[in-house]
Design a protein around this motif. Structure first.
Motif, PDB file in Angstrom:
ATOM      1  N   PRO A 197       0.774  -1.216  -0.035  1.00 15.23           N
ATOM      2  CA  PRO A 197       0.208  -0.089  -0.040  1.00 15.23           C
ATOM      3  C   PRO A 197       0.719   1.309  -0.047  1.00 15.23           C
ATOM      4  N   LEU A 198       0.537   2.241  -0.502  1.00 16.44           N
ATOM      5  CA  LEU A 198       1.153   3.393  -0.971  1.00 16.44           C
ATOM      6  C   LEU A 198       0.509   4.656  -0.250  1.00 16.44           C
ATOM      7  N   LYS A 199       1.294   5.433   0.453  1.00 13.29           N
ATOM      8  CA  LYS A 199       0.828   6.229   1.155  1.00 13.29           C
ATOM      9  C   LYS A 199       1.434   7.657   0.487  1.00 13.29           C
ATOM     10  N   ALA A 200       0.315   8.746   0.081  1.00 12.27           N
ATOM     11  CA  ALA A 200       0.992  10.143  -0.161  1.00 12.27           C
ATOM     12  C   ALA A 200       0.716  10.978   1.013  1.00 12.27           C
ATOM     13  N   THR A 201       1.626  12.170   1.108  1.00 11.31           N
ATOM     14  CA  THR A 201       1.748  13.052   1.911  1.00 11.31           C
ATOM     15  C   THR A 201       1.305  14.411   1.421  1.00 11.31           C
ATOM     16  N   VAL A 202       0.764  15.242   2.120  1.00 14.84           N
ATOM     17  CA  VAL A 202       0.121  16.537   1.632  1.00 14.84           C
ATOM     18  C   VAL A 202       0.311  17.457   3.067  1.00 14.84           C
ATOM     19  N   PRO A 203       1.008  18.530   2.663  1.00  9.87           N
ATOM     20  CA  PRO A 203       1.224  19.385   4.034  1.00  9.87           C
ATOM     21  C   PRO A 203      -0.003  20.018   4.505  1.00  9.87           C
ATOM     22  N   SER A 204      -0.068  20.350   5.795  1.00 12.66           N
ATOM     23  CA  SER A 204      -1.308  21.121   6.490  1.00 12.66           C
ATOM     24  C   SER A 204      -1.001  22.592   5.675  1.00 12.66           C
ATOM     25  N   PRO A 205      -1.987  23.419   5.529  1.00 13.76           N
ATOM     26  CA  PRO A 205      -1.838  24.613   5.216  1.00 13.76           C
ATOM     27  C   PRO A 205      -1.321  25.626   6.518  1.00 13.76           C
ATOM     28  N   ASP A 219       0.401  16.266   6.973  1.00 12.19           N
ATOM     29  CA  ASP A 219       1.623  16.500   7.836  1.00 12.19           C
ATOM     30  C   ASP A 219       1.156  18.071   8.436  1.00 12.19           C
ATOM     31  N   ALA A 220       1.002  18.158   9.975  1.00 13.58           N
ATOM     32  CA  ALA A 220       0.536  19.047  10.659  1.00 13.58           C
ATOM     33  C   ALA A 220       1.403  19.281  11.808  1.00 13.58           C
ATOM     34  N   PRO A 221       2.931  19.400  11.524  1.00 15.47           N
ATOM     35  CA  PRO A 221       4.037  19.727  12.820  1.00 15.47           C
ATOM     36  C   PRO A 221       3.386  20.797  13.537  1.00 15.47           C
ATOM     37  N   GLU A 222       2.981  21.852  12.907  1.00 14.52           N
ATOM     38  CA  GLU A 222       2.821  23.146  13.674  1.00 14.52           C
ATOM     39  C   GLU A 222       1.827  22.782  14.946  1.00 14.52           C
ATOM     40  N   LEU A 223       1.082  21.973  14.992  1.00 15.10           N
ATOM     41  CA  LEU A 223      -0.091  22.034  15.747  1.00 15.10           C
ATOM     42  C   LEU A 223       0.785  21.379  16.980  1.00 15.10           C
ATOM     43  N   ALA A 224       1.654  20.345  16.928  1.00 14.39           N
ATOM     44  CA  ALA A 224       2.403  19.879  17.967  1.00 14.39           C
ATOM     45  C   ALA A 224       3.351  21.036  18.754  1.00 14.39           C
ATOM     46  N   THR A 225       3.979  22.020  17.738  1.00 13.67           N
ATOM     47  CA  THR A 225       4.764  22.814  18.132  1.00 13.67           C
ATOM     48  C   THR A 225       3.975  23.761  19.532  1.00 13.67           C
ATOM     49  N   LEU A 226       2.769  24.040  19.376  1.00 16.13           N
ATOM     50  CA  LEU A 226       1.860  24.664  20.362  1.00 16.13           C
ATOM     51  C   LEU A 226       1.962  24.397  21.695  1.00 16.13           C
ATOM     52  N   VAL A 227       2.422  22.927  21.859  1.00 18.69           N
ATOM     53  CA  VAL A 227       2.610  22.561  23.338  1.00 18.69           C
ATOM     54  C   VAL A 227       3.539  23.384  24.016  1.00 18.69           C
ATOM     55  N   ASP A 228       4.456  24.020  23.394  1.00 19.82           N
ATOM     56  CA  ASP A 228       5.569  24.756  23.957  1.00 19.82           C
ATOM     57  C   ASP A 228       5.303  26.550  24.142  1.00 19.82           C
ATOM     58  N   GLY A 280     -13.675   5.878   0.786  1.00 22.14           N
ATOM     59  CA  GLY A 280     -12.689   4.894   0.023  1.00 22.14           C
ATOM     60  C   GLY A 280     -11.087   5.338   0.402  1.00 22.14           C
ATOM     61  N   VAL A 281     -11.015   6.243   1.216  1.00 21.24           N
ATOM     62  CA  VAL A 281      -9.653   6.665   1.355  1.00 21.24           C
ATOM     63  C   VAL A 281      -9.384   6.678   2.693  1.00 21.24           C
ATOM     64  N   ARG A 282      -8.223   6.017   3.175  1.00 19.13           N
ATOM     65  CA  ARG A 282      -7.761   6.040   4.728  1.00 19.13           C
ATOM     66  C   ARG A 282      -6.908   7.388   4.889  1.00 19.13           C
ATOM     67  N   LEU A 283      -7.190   8.172   6.046  1.00 20.06           N
ATOM     68  CA  LEU A 283      -6.657   9.329   6.353  1.00 20.06           C
ATOM     69  C   LEU A 283      -6.000   9.573   7.614  1.00 20.06           C
ATOM     70  N   GLY A 284      -4.782   9.985   7.497  1.00 19.46           N
ATOM     71  CA  GLY A 284      -3.881  10.347   8.740  1.00 19.46           C
ATOM     72  C   GLY A 284      -3.459  11.535   8.738  1.00 19.46           C
ATOM     73  N   ILE A 285      -3.244  11.951  10.098  1.00 19.01           N
ATOM     74  CA  ILE A 285      -2.670  13.227  10.332  1.00 19.01           C
ATOM     75  C   ILE A 285      -1.410  13.071  11.199  1.00 19.01           C
ATOM     76  N   HIS A 286      -0.364  13.758  10.759  1.00 20.86           N
ATOM     77  CA  HIS A 286       0.735  13.722  11.426  1.00 20.86           C
ATOM     78  C   HIS A 286       1.242  14.759  12.128  1.00 20.86           C
ATOM     79  N   LEU A 287       1.721  14.806  13.355  1.00 19.61           N
ATOM     80  CA  LEU A 287       2.185  15.799  14.405  1.00 19.61           C
ATOM     81  C   LEU A 287       3.467  15.586  14.924  1.00 19.61           C
ATOM     82  N   CYS A 288       4.389  16.539  14.861  1.00 29.24           N
ATOM     83  CA  CYS A 288       5.695  16.493  15.625  1.00 29.24           C
ATOM     84  C   CYS A 288       6.133  17.745  16.103  1.00 29.24           C
ATOM     85  N   ARG A 289       7.082  17.930  16.739  1.00 29.91           N
ATOM     86  CA  ARG A 289       7.604  19.240  17.006  1.00 29.91           C
ATOM     87  C   ARG A 289       8.627  19.969  16.524  1.00 29.91           C
TER      88      ARG A 289
END
Length: 362
Positions: free
Chosen positions: A128-136, A184-193, A227-236
Motif C-alpha cells: 500500500p502506497l501512502k501520499a503525503t500532503v502538508p497542512s496549510p 503533515d501538521a507539525p505546527e499543531l504539536a509545536t503549540l505545546v511549547d 474509500g480513502v484512509r486518512l492520517g494526520i501527523h504531528l511532531c515538534r
C-alpha cells in the motif's frame, strides 16, 4: 489498519543531491534530472519493502522540503532579504533560525506535485502506497508582517488559500486511485511549547485560533472523502536534527481529537521526554487509530526492541492496544539535506519498526 508504519521522507541518496545541484547550475537537463529522481524513488520503495513495513511512500524524493506541494509548486512564495526568525532548539541550546523565504503574494497553484509523485510510485510499489500532503498551517513560518500583508491582511487568510491548494491536491490523488493520504501538521504539536505560542501570538496567530479555525481548515481538506484512509501527523519540528518545541500533548489534545474528526489515524511523535506522557491519549476517539512515533529519526542510535515493547505496553494502559501502531517519530529528511543519521541506521530503524510490530500485533 496497519501496525508497522512510515511517515514520509527518506534520506536522499548522494547522487540525487548531486543531480539537483547540477540542475540548479544548468549542468543537467530537466529530462535527465527526472530520470535520476525516478531511480531514487525506485530505490527508496525497495528499501521500505525490504525492511518489512506494511506501508510505503515515495520518500518525498522529488521535494526539497516536506511541504513541497505548497512551497515548490505555488506562486506567491519568494526569497526575501529579511525572513521571519523562528524558535528552534538543539540538545545543547535554544536558538532562532531565520526563514529566508516568505509569502509575498496570493497563493496560486502552478502544477500538482503529488500527481507526479503518486502516478510514478503507484507503478513501482507492491505494498500500500501512502501520499503525503502538508497542512496549510505549516506556512506559519512563511508569514511576514513586512512581506505578506500586501497580499493578505492576516495569516489566516493565507492559511485559507493554502487549504484550497491542499484540498485540490487531495482531490487529484483521489481521482488517481490513491487510497491512503496523510496530512503533515507539525505546527499543531509545536503549540505545546509556551515559547512557540508566544512567537505565533506576536505574529497574529494566537494558539486559540490555530487550534480552532486552523484545525477546522485542516479537517476541511479531508472531509467528505470515501474509500480513502486518512492520517494526520504531528511532531515538534524536524530540521537537520533540530526541533521547535518541547511539551506533552495535554495543551492540544482536546482540540485535536474533537475537531480533526475526518481522520482515521493520528500519528504522534513520542520518541523522547519532550513528548510527555501517554495520558492525553485517553481523549482520543475509541474508533480511531493512534500511531506511536517511538523510533527517532533525529539520532543514529537504534532503539532496542525491549524498550519499544515496554513503551507500547505503557500506551496500551491508556488506549486500546489493537488500535495502536508503531512508526518513526517523523521523516528522515524533512528537508533534502536530511537529519544527522546514516542510511544504514535508517534501514535498521525501519526494520526495527517492522519487527516490533510483528511481535506485538501478530
Amino acid at each position: 489498519m496497519f501496525h508497522a508504519e512510515v511517515i514520509g521522507s527518506m534520506l536522499r541518496p548522494a547522487y540525487l543531491k548531486e543531480a539537483r545541484a547540477a540542475l540548479e547550475q544548468r549542468k543537467l537537463s530537466a529530462h535527465d534530472f527526472k530520470r535520476v529522481e525516478d531511480r531514487a524513488v525506485d530505490q527508496v520503495i525497495a528499501l521500505q519493502e525490504g525492511a518489512g513495513v506494511e506501508v510505503v511512500t515515495d520518500g518525498e524524493m522529488r521535494r526539497y522540503l516536506f511541504m513541497g506541494p505548497i512551497t515548490e509548486t505555488v506562486e506567491g512564495i519568494e526569497p526575501v532579504e529579511e525572513g521571519t526568525p523562528m524558535p528552534w532548539a538543539t540538545a545543547e541550546r535554544e536558538l532562532e533560525w531565520t526563514n529566508p523565504v516568505a509569502v509575498t503574494g496570493k497563493l496560486r497553484k502552478r502544477r500538482s506535485l503529488v500527481t507526479e509523485e503518486f502516478s510514478y510510485a503507484r507503478g513501482r510499489a507492491r505494498l500500500p502506497l501512502k501520499a503525503t500532503v502538508p497542512s496549510p498551517l505549516v506556512l506559519f513560518g512563511f508569514w511576514s508582517p513586512r512581506y505578506s500583508t500586501g497580499a493578505y491582511s492576516e495569516a489566516f487568510e493565507m492559511f485559507a488559500d493554502a487549504a484550497e491548494v491542499g484540498r485540490s491536491e487531495i482531490q487529484e490523488l483521489v481521482s488517481l486511485g490513491c487510497e491512503y493520504i496523510q496530512i503533515d501538521a507539525p505546527e499543531l504539536a509545536t503549540l505545546v511549547d509556551p515559547r512557540v505560542r508566544h512567537w505565533t501570538e506576536s505574529l497574529g496567530m494566537p494558539a486559540e485560533r490555530m487550534l480552532t479555525e486552523g484545525i477546522d481548515l485542516i479537517n476541511g481538506m479531508a472531509e467528505g472523502l470515501s474509500g480513502v484512509r486518512l492520517g494526520i501527523h504531528l511532531c515538534r519540528g524536524n530540521n537537520a536534527g533540530m526541533w521547535m518545541a518541547s511539551g506533552g500533548y495535554d495543551f492540544i489534545a482536546q482540540a485535536l481529537f474533537e475537531r480533526a474528526t475526518a481522520f482515521d489515524a493520528y500519528f504522534l511523535e513520542y520518541d523522547d521526554a519532550r513528548s510527555g506522557s501517554f495520558e492525553p491519549l485517553a481523549r482520543a476517539p475509541d474508533d480511531k487509530q493512534v500511531v506511536l512515533g517511538l523510533v527517532s529519526t533525529k539520532k543514529p542510535e537504534v532503539e532496542t526492541r525491549e524498550e519499544l515493547v515496554g513503551r507500547i505496553d505503557e500506551a496500551a494502559r491508556v488506549f486500546p492496544r489493537e488500535q495502536l501502531a508503531l512508526s518513526t517519530q517523523c521523516g528522515f529528511a524533512s528537508i533534502a539535506d536530511g537529519n544527522p543519521i546514516g542510511e544504514r541506521a535508517e534501514e535498521d530503524k525501519l526494520r526495527l519498526v517492522a519487527d516490533v510490530a510483528r511481535a506485538v500485533w501478530a
